[in-house]
Motif scaffolding. Structure first.
Motif, PDB file in Angstrom:
ATOM      1  N   ASP A 170       0.831  -1.209   0.000  1.00 10.70           N
ATOM      2  CA  ASP A 170       0.000   0.000   0.000  1.00 10.70           C
ATOM      3  C   ASP A 170       0.863   1.256   0.000  1.00 10.70           C
ATOM      4  N   GLU A 171       1.960   1.240   0.767  1.00  8.67           N
ATOM      5  CA  GLU A 171       2.824   2.413   0.828  1.00  8.67           C
ATOM      6  C   GLU A 171       3.474   2.682  -0.531  1.00  8.67           C
ATOM      7  N   LEU A 172       3.904   1.640  -1.231  1.00 11.59           N
ATOM      8  CA  LEU A 172       4.477   1.828  -2.562  1.00 11.59           C
ATOM      9  C   LEU A 172       3.454   2.446  -3.500  1.00 11.59           C
ATOM     10  N   ARG A 173       2.231   1.956  -3.443  1.00 10.24           N
ATOM     11  CA  ARG A 173       1.183   2.479  -4.314  1.00 10.24           C
ATOM     12  C   ARG A 173       0.920   3.960  -4.014  1.00 10.24           C
ATOM     13  N   GLU A 174       0.833   4.290  -2.743  1.00  8.89           N
ATOM     14  CA  GLU A 174       0.554   5.681  -2.355  1.00  8.89           C
ATOM     15  C   GLU A 174       1.721   6.601  -2.705  1.00  8.89           C
ATOM     16  N   GLN A 175       2.955   6.143  -2.457  1.00 10.52           N
ATOM     17  CA  GLN A 175       4.117   6.962  -2.775  1.00 10.52           C
ATOM     18  C   GLN A 175       4.257   7.182  -4.281  1.00 10.52           C
ATOM     19  N   SER A 176       3.962   6.164  -5.065  1.00  8.96           N
ATOM     20  CA  SER A 176       4.076   6.288  -6.516  1.00  8.96           C
ATOM     21  C   SER A 176       3.113   7.345  -7.044  1.00  8.96           C
ATOM     22  N   GLN A 177       1.884   7.310  -6.528  1.00  9.19           N
ATOM     23  CA  GLN A 177       0.909   8.306  -6.956  1.00  9.19           C
ATOM     24  C   GLN A 177       1.325   9.702  -6.516  1.00  9.19           C
ATOM     25  N   ALA A 178       1.841   9.816  -5.292  1.00 11.18           N
ATOM     26  CA  ALA A 178       2.298  11.108  -4.797  1.00 11.18           C
ATOM     27  C   ALA A 178       3.455  11.643  -5.637  1.00 11.18           C
ATOM     28  N   LYS A 196      14.446   3.492  13.176  1.00  5.94           N
ATOM     29  CA  LYS A 196      14.189   4.925  13.357  1.00  5.94           C
ATOM     30  C   LYS A 196      14.056   5.656  12.023  1.00  5.94           C
ATOM     31  N   GLN A 197      14.855   5.243  11.036  1.00  4.77           N
ATOM     32  CA  GLN A 197      14.895   5.939   9.756  1.00  4.77           C
ATOM     33  C   GLN A 197      14.098   5.166   8.702  1.00  4.77           C
ATOM     34  N   HIS A 198      13.257   5.904   7.957  1.00  2.00           N
ATOM     35  CA  HIS A 198      12.505   5.291   6.866  1.00  2.00           C
ATOM     36  C   HIS A 198      12.752   6.069   5.578  1.00  2.00           C
ATOM     37  N   TYR A 199      12.768   5.333   4.455  1.00  2.00           N
ATOM     38  CA  TYR A 199      13.016   5.942   3.155  1.00  2.00           C
ATOM     39  C   TYR A 199      11.890   5.579   2.202  1.00  2.00           C
ATOM     40  N   PRO A 200      11.567   6.463   1.263  1.00  2.00           N
ATOM     41  CA  PRO A 200      10.581   6.101   0.238  1.00  2.00           C
ATOM     42  C   PRO A 200      11.093   4.949  -0.614  1.00  2.00           C
ATOM     43  N   ILE A 201      10.185   4.061  -1.023  1.00  2.00           N
ATOM     44  CA  ILE A 201      10.533   2.970  -1.921  1.00  2.00           C
ATOM     45  C   ILE A 201      10.154   3.304  -3.351  1.00  2.00           C
ATOM     46  N   ALA A 202       9.180   4.165  -3.564  1.00  2.00           N
ATOM     47  CA  ALA A 202       8.756   4.504  -4.919  1.00  2.00           C
ATOM     48  C   ALA A 202       9.911   5.128  -5.700  1.00  2.00           C
ATOM     49  N   PHE A 203      10.190   4.602  -6.884  1.00  2.00           N
ATOM     50  CA  PHE A 203      11.249   5.103  -7.764  1.00  2.00           C
ATOM     51  C   PHE A 203      12.599   5.145  -7.052  1.00  2.00           C
ATOM     52  N   ASN A 204      12.828   4.145  -6.190  1.00  2.00           N
ATOM     53  CA  ASN A 204      14.020   4.151  -5.364  1.00  2.00           C
ATOM     54  C   ASN A 204      14.557   2.721  -5.248  1.00  2.00           C
ATOM     55  N   ALA A 205      15.701   2.568  -4.616  1.00  2.00           N
ATOM     56  CA  ALA A 205      16.275   1.251  -4.311  1.00  2.00           C
ATOM     57  C   ALA A 205      16.843   1.315  -2.904  1.00  2.00           C
ATOM     58  N   LEU A 206      16.445   0.359  -2.063  1.00  2.00           N
ATOM     59  CA  LEU A 206      16.860   0.369  -0.660  1.00  2.00           C
ATOM     60  C   LEU A 206      17.763  -0.833  -0.373  1.00  2.00           C
ATOM     61  N   PRO A 207      19.056  -0.588  -0.116  1.00  2.00           N
ATOM     62  CA  PRO A 207      19.990  -1.687   0.119  1.00  2.00           C
ATOM     63  C   PRO A 207      19.970  -2.180   1.559  1.00  2.00           C
ATOM     64  N   GLN A 208      18.764  -2.278   2.107  1.00  2.00           N
ATOM     65  CA  GLN A 208      18.587  -2.833   3.444  1.00  2.00           C
ATOM     66  C   GLN A 208      17.262  -3.571   3.504  1.00  2.00           C
ATOM     67  N   ILE A 209      17.322  -4.858   3.827  1.00  2.00           N
ATOM     68  CA  ILE A 209      16.125  -5.653   4.110  1.00  2.00           C
ATOM     69  C   ILE A 209      16.353  -6.324   5.453  1.00  2.00           C
ATOM     70  N   ASP A 210      15.550  -5.962   6.423  1.00  2.00           N
ATOM     71  CA  ASP A 210      15.695  -6.373   7.819  1.00  2.00           C
ATOM     72  C   ASP A 210      16.832  -5.585   8.477  1.00  2.00           C
ATOM     73  N   VAL A 211      17.094  -5.865   9.737  1.00  2.00           N
ATOM     74  CA  VAL A 211      18.008  -5.037  10.530  1.00  2.00           C
ATOM     75  C   VAL A 211      19.462  -5.440  10.290  1.00  2.00           C
ATOM     76  N   PHE A 212      20.369  -4.482  10.481  1.00  2.00           N
ATOM     77  CA  PHE A 212      21.791  -4.753  10.320  1.00  2.00           C
ATOM     78  C   PHE A 212      22.324  -5.550  11.508  1.00  2.00           C
ATOM     79  N   GLN A 213      23.241  -6.455  11.202  1.00  3.13           N
ATOM     80  CA  GLN A 213      23.919  -7.249  12.224  1.00  3.13           C
ATOM     81  C   GLN A 213      25.287  -6.621  12.520  1.00  3.13           C
ATOM     82  N   ASP A 214      25.961  -7.106  13.556  1.00  7.50           N
ATOM     83  CA  ASP A 214      27.254  -6.545  13.941  1.00  7.50           C
ATOM     84  C   ASP A 214      28.312  -6.685  12.849  1.00  7.50           C
TER      85      ASP A 214
END
Length: 350
Positions: A170-178, A196-214
């Motif tokens: 739903d967020e991707l759909r809403e961001q794309s329209q926006a 704590k930090q969130h980034y838009p996914i629409a027209f973007n690429a996020l090199p993080q899936i799940d939380v970072f490990q040590d």
């Protein structure tokens, strides 16, 4: 597949993205259901779902929900699985769990039926469904391991937003329209809802899936690394992963580099081996631009492989492009396959 009897089945997380696909798959595969229980969190309880012409009211999942259940398909989050899967087993059910809760438990088989079906026979009440990205990768690499040996795997993933759930879709759909309207993009979920930090996914690429490990890898990447070794029964395979979320809805794609154990293996030999694998479809004709795509694999239960080519510097190195529907083979279909195997091989009563 023909079944001699019917079974009482529970689906935990029935209203979620994977739960919905599980129900569709149970219907399409004509799974032998005597009684069906649809379970969820308290928040989703009370919703109505139609299955095979009957309307079911979703119930809140509690330990007593599993009385009389033969097979319980779980996809409601790791905390739910940890709390309720053992309770289901105590009441006689065999659990197929789609979360990461039990995957690395040495007493729990981690199974892709085309790769290590026999491991199901060792279950003690719980069988784990691997991570969606791991499933399609090991399905494509099993014939490589069997015929040529497998020394090293480097994978970069291109993962659909549906892997993060319905709210992310739903967020991707809403961001794309926006974005198309020239409006500000609201990001509240990705890359990880609890961060704590969130980034838009629409027209973007996020090199993080799940939380970072040590060690600098994300939990998703470590899942792929550790699960691959467990499923393929080889702790010596060198595996590294980089997992990236991209703005499309369905099917994960992967660019995979592998090094085999043998010299002078040709591309044609590699194609032949992969084309013969169960559940794998070779789509590899670059002259005619034939290769797998996420849209092309959506709604299909197979793993699609293409763009097989030899590395230009390493004689034992090969590159592959692997695509599969993350909600089907990556989750719902693999879970139902495991359930079918339990019945087919008389492993349900283990």
């Amino acid at each position: 597949m023909t079944f001699e009897k019917k079974y009482n089945v529970a689906v935990v997380g029935a209203t979620g993205a994977v739960g919905v696909k599980m129900l569709e798959t149970l219907d399409q595969k004509n799974f032998p259901i005597e009684e069906l229980s649809l379970l969820s969190s308290k928040r989703s309880a009370g919703k109505e779902i139609t299955f095979q012409g009957n309307t079911y009211t979703v119930q809140e999942a509690t330990p007593d929900s599993f009385e009389g259940v033969d097979i319980a398909l779980f996809s409601a989050g790791g905390s739910v699985s940890k709390a309720l899967a053992p309770e289901a087993v105590k009441r006689g059910a065999v659990v197929v769990d789609n979360t990461s809760a039990f995957r690395m438990d040495p007493d729990v088989p981690l199974v892709v039926p085309e790769v290590n079906e026999e491991d199901i026979s060792q279950h003690k009440g719980i069988i784990a469904n691997p991570n969606c990205s791991t499933i399609q990768m090991v399905a494509s690499l099993k014939p490589v391991q069997e015929q040529f040996g497998l020394a090293r795997v480097l994978v970069s993933t291109y993962q659909a937003v549906s892997g993060a759930g319905n709210e992310a879709v739903d967020e991707l759909r809403e961001q794309s329209q926006a974005f198309l309207n020239g409006e500000d993009l609201k990001a509240e979920l990705l890359p990880v809802s609890g961060e704590k930090q969130h980034y838009p996914i629409a027209f973007n690429a996020l090199p993080q899936i799940d939380v970072f490990q040590d060690n600098g890898y994300t939990f998703e990447e470590m899942k792929m690394i550790n699960e691959t070794k467990k499923i393929m029964h080889d702790e010596a395979i060198h595996v590294a992963a980089t997992c990236v979320r991209l703005p499309f809805f369905t099917s994960h794609a992967e660019s995979i580099y592998v090094e085999v154990d043998q010299d002078d293996i040709t591309v044609e030999q590699m194609k032949e081996a992969i084309s013969q694998a169960d559940g794998v479809v070779l789509e590899d004709d670059p002259v005619n631009q034939v290769y797998p795509t996420p849209l092309g694999s959506a709604g299909k239960s197979e793993v699609f492989v293409g763009r097989i080519r030899k590395d230009l510097d390493k004689d034992r190195g090969f590159h592959l492009w692997v695509v599969s529907d993350n909600l089907l083979k990556g989750a719902a279909w693999n879970s139902v396959q495991i359930a079918e195997s339990l019945i087919k091989n008389n492993w349900l009563s283990k």
